[in-house]
Design a protein around this motif. Sequence first.
Motif, PDB file in Angstrom:
ATOM      1  N   LYS A  15      61.546  -8.231 -29.556  1.00 12.80           N
ATOM      2  CA  LYS A  15      62.056  -8.561 -28.221  1.00 12.80           C
ATOM      3  C   LYS A  15      61.210  -7.828 -27.189  1.00 12.80           C
ATOM      4  CE  LYS A  15      66.245 -10.662 -28.774  1.00 12.80           C
ATOM      5  NZ  LYS A  15      66.939 -10.247 -30.020  1.00 12.80           N
ATOM      6  N   LYS A  16      60.973  -8.492 -26.053  1.00 16.97           N
ATOM      7  CA  LYS A  16      60.081  -7.932 -25.047  1.00 16.97           C
ATOM      8  C   LYS A  16      60.509  -6.525 -24.590  1.00 16.97           C
ATOM      9  CE  LYS A  16      56.771  -9.810 -21.966  1.00 16.97           C
ATOM     10  NZ  LYS A  16      56.306 -10.811 -21.057  1.00 16.97           N
ATOM     11  N   ALA A  17      61.813  -6.364 -24.377  1.00 18.12           N
ATOM     12  CA  ALA A  17      62.308  -5.076 -23.887  1.00 18.12           C
ATOM     13  C   ALA A  17      62.038  -3.971 -24.907  1.00 18.12           C
ATOM     14  CB  ALA A  17      63.798  -5.167 -23.584  1.00 18.12           C
ATOM     15  N   ARG A  18      62.248  -4.292 -26.184  1.00 21.21           N
ATOM     16  CA  ARG A  18      62.034  -3.292 -27.229  1.00 21.21           C
ATOM     17  C   ARG A  18      60.549  -2.976 -27.356  1.00 21.21           C
ATOM     18  NH1 ARG A  18      62.168  -4.361 -33.115  1.00 21.21           N
ATOM     19  NH2 ARG A  18      61.798  -2.353 -34.096  1.00 21.21           N
ATOM     20  N   ALA A  19      59.706  -3.999 -27.259  1.00 19.52           N
ATOM     21  CA  ALA A  19      58.260  -3.801 -27.347  1.00 19.52           C
ATOM     22  C   ALA A  19      57.778  -2.907 -26.207  1.00 19.52           C
ATOM     23  CB  ALA A  19      57.542  -5.148 -27.314  1.00 19.52           C
ATOM     24  N   ARG A  20      58.333  -3.115 -25.023  1.00 22.38           N
ATOM     25  CA  ARG A  20      57.930  -2.301 -23.869  1.00 22.38           C
ATOM     26  C   ARG A  20      58.408  -0.859 -23.998  1.00 22.38           C
ATOM     27  NH1 ARG A  20      58.081  -5.626 -18.321  1.00 22.38           N
ATOM     28  NH2 ARG A  20      56.207  -6.820 -18.780  1.00 22.38           N
ATOM     29  N   GLU A  21      59.590  -0.695 -24.556  1.00 20.77           N
ATOM     30  CA  GLU A  21      60.104   0.648 -24.788  1.00 20.77           C
ATOM     31  C   GLU A  21      59.166   1.406 -25.742  1.00 20.77           C
ATOM     32  OE1 GLU A  21      64.208   1.277 -26.576  1.00 20.77           O
ATOM     33  OE2 GLU A  21      64.611   0.115 -24.735  1.00 20.77           O
ATOM     34  N   ARG A  22      58.811   0.692 -26.811  1.00 22.35           N
ATOM     35  CA  ARG A  22      57.897   1.262 -27.800  1.00 22.35           C
ATOM     36  C   ARG A  22      56.546   1.582 -27.151  1.00 22.35           C
ATOM     37  NH1 ARG A  22      56.729   4.309 -31.941  1.00 22.35           N
ATOM     38  NH2 ARG A  22      55.038   3.533 -33.237  1.00 22.35           N
ATOM     39  N   ALA A  23      56.064   0.679 -26.318  1.00 17.33           N
ATOM     40  CA  ALA A  23      54.785   0.888 -25.642  1.00 17.33           C
ATOM     41  C   ALA A  23      54.838   2.135 -24.760  1.00 17.33           C
ATOM     42  CB  ALA A  23      54.417  -0.347 -24.812  1.00 17.33           C
ATOM     43  N   ALA A  24      55.948   2.312 -24.073  1.00 14.41           N
ATOM     44  CA  ALA A  24      56.095   3.488 -23.209  1.00 14.41           C
ATOM     45  C   ALA A  24      56.059   4.770 -24.044  1.00 14.41           C
ATOM     46  CB  ALA A  24      57.385   3.393 -22.408  1.00 14.41           C
ATOM     47  N   GLU A  25      56.747   4.756 -25.185  1.00 13.02           N
ATOM     48  CA  GLU A  25      56.723   5.923 -26.083  1.00 13.02           C
ATOM     49  C   GLU A  25      55.306   6.258 -26.517  1.00 13.02           C
ATOM     50  OE1 GLU A  25      60.756   4.782 -28.482  1.00 13.02           O
ATOM     51  OE2 GLU A  25      58.975   5.265 -29.695  1.00 13.02           O
ATOM     52  N   LEU A  26      54.565   5.206 -26.845  1.00 14.02           N
ATOM     53  CA  LEU A  26      53.207   5.422 -27.347  1.00 14.02           C
ATOM     54  C   LEU A  26      52.281   5.951 -26.267  1.00 14.02           C
ATOM     55  CD1 LEU A  26      53.169   2.367 -29.622  1.00 14.02           C
ATOM     56  CD2 LEU A  26      52.569   4.671 -30.365  1.00 14.02           C
ATOM     57  N   LEU A  27      52.441   5.450 -25.057  1.00 11.81           N
ATOM     58  CA  LEU A  27      51.613   5.950 -23.955  1.00 11.81           C
ATOM     59  C   LEU A  27      51.888   7.433 -23.750  1.00 11.81           C
ATOM     60  CD1 LEU A  27      51.798   2.923 -21.500  1.00 11.81           C
ATOM     61  CD2 LEU A  27      49.822   3.694 -22.838  1.00 11.81           C
ATOM     62  N   GLU A  28      53.153   7.791 -23.804  1.00  8.51           N
ATOM     63  CA  GLU A  28      53.561   9.189 -23.719  1.00  8.51           C
ATOM     64  C   GLU A  28      52.851  10.010 -24.807  1.00  8.51           C
ATOM     65  OE1 GLU A  28      56.914   9.656 -21.601  1.00  8.51           O
ATOM     66  OE2 GLU A  28      55.605  11.403 -21.344  1.00  8.51           O
TER      67      GLU A  28
END
Length: 228
Positions: free
Chosen positions: A107-120
Amino acid sequence: MIRFEQVAKVYPDGTTAVDDLSFEVAEGELVTLVGPSGCGKTTTMLMVNRLTEPTSGRVLVGGEDVAQTDPVKLRRRIGYVIQQTGLFPHRTVLDNTATVPVLLGWKKARARERAAELLELVGLDPGVYGRRYPAQLSGGQRQRVGVARALAADPPVLLMDEPFGAVDPVVRERLQSEFLHLQATVRKTVLLVTHDIEEAVRMGDRMAVYGQGHIEQFDTPAAVLGAP
Ligand code: ADP
Ligand code: ADP
């Protein structure tokens, strides 16, 4: 985790890229491939994720012959980081990082959450950098996004082709130590191509030292440096 059995690769134009490669990389191990330009390092990597096929011999990932594995399935298990990062110029940093999970059907929201974690995780504040476009980042920052993107689907294997080659020496050193720090946490099986012997020594649990088309030495940095 990665195993080459007497692998040779001759390109259609007759160029022999590698003539006889046999080696094994353990799970969680970081092996650097080092050697002069044109000795077959990139070809080795491309045979792991089946972007090119061996002419003879076998390549196994997680015990499976890659020639028998669906390339799409295979690449889900293998992150790939290249020098020019290959970021999509018209997508934000956050969307670039979320690309693979979205392709995998998250799901887009979950993918973006994951992306934010990874950028961090790679040291980029997602609130600040997430909405920028690749052209608005420094070279070092773009490389970090490339690493974050490759980690997005949590693949057990990571291929890195001169990941720190395009930045100045100071940034390179910072990226190297950051990646080692990250690797201590994520413990991927990593193949890292470099032509910089210092980088190979610093980053590798073991080093594969290439001659033309084959590996001349495959050992720990201490053993390679200690060799006559
Ligand atoms: P490295 O990564 O060590 O620089 P490569 O694996 O890229 O080496 O290249 C090994 C050899 O294979 C070189 O001689 C190169 O010119 C050749 N080669 C690489 N890709 C191709 C291709 N698609 N077609 C023909 N020859 C190629
Ligand atoms: P680095 O040492 O990491 O290569 P640079 O000197 O290229 O850094 O950039 C320094 C800072 O300037 C970075 O924080 C980066 O975000 C910012 N920056 C670089 N290029 C741009 C740009 N085109 N637009 C906005 N900010 C930029």
